[in-house]
Design a protein around this motif. Sequence first.
Motif, PDB file in Angstrom:
ATOM      1  N   ARG A   1      13.406  12.616  27.841  1.00  0.00           N
ATOM      2  CA  ARG A   1      13.877  14.041  27.499  1.00  0.00           C
ATOM      3  C   ARG A   1      13.034  14.467  28.356  1.00  0.00           C
ATOM      4  NH1 ARG A   1      14.764  15.452  22.934  1.00  0.00           N
ATOM      5  NH2 ARG A   1      16.571  14.435  22.911  1.00  0.00           N
TER       6      ARG A   1
ATOM      7  N   SER B   1      12.072  13.268  32.309  1.00  0.00           N
ATOM      8  CA  SER B   1      13.451  14.625  33.338  1.00  0.00           C
ATOM      9  C   SER B   1      13.127  15.925  33.300  1.00  0.00           C
ATOM     10  CB  SER B   1      14.760  14.159  32.248  1.00  0.00           C
ATOM     11  OG  SER B   1      15.237  13.087  32.372  1.00  0.00           O
ATOM     12  N   GLU B   2      12.110  16.254  32.011  1.00  0.00           N
ATOM     13  CA  GLU B   2      12.410  18.157  31.964  1.00  0.00           C
ATOM     14  C   GLU B   2      10.999  18.428  33.175  1.00  0.00           C
ATOM     15  OE1 GLU B   2      12.789  20.813  29.281  1.00  0.00           O
ATOM     16  OE2 GLU B   2      14.623  19.582  28.124  1.00  0.00           O
TER      17      GLU B   2
ATOM     18  N   ALA C   1      12.369  17.597  36.626  1.00  0.00           N
ATOM     19  CA  ALA C   1      13.272  18.713  36.882  1.00  0.00           C
ATOM     20  C   ALA C   1      12.438  20.112  37.326  1.00  0.00           C
ATOM     21  CB  ALA C   1      13.899  19.213  35.839  1.00  0.00           C
ATOM     22  N   SER C   2      11.348  20.136  36.381  1.00  0.00           N
ATOM     23  CA  SER C   2      10.463  21.109  36.605  1.00  0.00           C
ATOM     24  C   SER C   2       9.674  21.270  38.314  1.00  0.00           C
ATOM     25  CB  SER C   2       9.415  21.417  35.542  1.00  0.00           C
ATOM     26  OG  SER C   2       9.860  21.730  34.579  1.00  0.00           O
TER      27      SER C   2
ATOM     28  N   ILE D   1       8.570  22.077  27.918  1.00  0.00           N
ATOM     29  CA  ILE D   1       9.536  21.385  27.517  1.00  0.00           C
ATOM     30  C   ILE D   1      10.673  22.194  26.262  1.00  0.00           C
ATOM     31  CG2 ILE D   1      10.661  19.250  27.009  1.00  0.00           C
ATOM     32  CD1 ILE D   1       8.836  19.096  29.863  1.00  0.00           C
ATOM     33  N   SER D   2      11.400  22.952  26.125  1.00  0.00           N
ATOM     34  CA  SER D   2      12.259  23.073  25.476  1.00  0.00           C
ATOM     35  C   SER D   2      12.841  22.274  24.290  1.00  0.00           C
ATOM     36  CB  SER D   2      13.524  24.314  26.368  1.00  0.00           C
ATOM     37  OG  SER D   2      13.927  22.488  26.338  1.00  0.00           O
TER      38      SER D   2
END
Length: 298
Positions: free
Chosen positions: A210, A213-214, A217-218, A231-232
Amino acid sequence: MALVTISGYPCSGKTSRAVQIKDAFEKRIGDESYNGPVTKVVLISDDTLGLSRDGYNDGRAEKPQRGALFTALQRNLTKSTIVIVDGLNYIKGFRYQMYCVAREANVRVATVFVAAPSEMCKEWHQTRPESARYTEATFDNLIQRYEEPSSMVRWDAPLFTVPWIEASAPVEEIWQAVTAGVLKPPNAGTSSAPKPPSDALQALETTTARIVSEIMASQGSGMLSGGTVSISSPRVTVHLPAQRTVTLSELQRLKRQFVSMHKKAITLGATESGDVDWSEQGIGTKFGHYLEERFEGN
């Protein structure tokens, strides 16, 4: 609660002393005025386990004898039980092994040395029924190999020496030692490694995937020259190298290295740098730091 190790020459009166101590302890905890943590006293010996004295005739047979005694000790040692091990316990290495188990269980220890002259022990041995005797060679060998307890070593202390001429063992002093004496915490040599949860490997894979992936994506949303990625879930901040884009293949390689390194911890429960927090947040924070350390070198 405690381990009481009985030691002495064969036929020195160890069982009589062990029974004296057990009866006195049970009388104490059975008193209506007693409200302490001890609820049970267990006596373990070759006889209670149904072990033959022929097992001491040679080293190969003796090892399973000690193993059975050791297993029974482990099974019965709890925070509310006093375990009395009535056996030869003549090898200091075996007494140390039992001491380590007690430390790991976080219970107190005491050793009772039943002292009697070897000549007298041999006389008493001859008065026993044949089924309760050792062979003459085995008896002499056990006397010669006996390693006397010492109050100077931690695994025999506190040590209570009970001469054969004494009518009874110092029950009050032993009781104080095993219920109110110094309680030594487990150390690195006696502690078991904490076990990770059953889903630790899955959490390791999904959390790191995860984060990868983040990060991608950023970068795909316009951050093409390094910077900080927040990261959230889990809440992790990763500082990427400045003036360059981190590629997916680079992140995947670092992820594989991180997961592979921590597979060892899945079975051992800890890494070389300390215990592992197997929560999603703990894994995410550790992976974020791992990425930053690798990026600093590039």
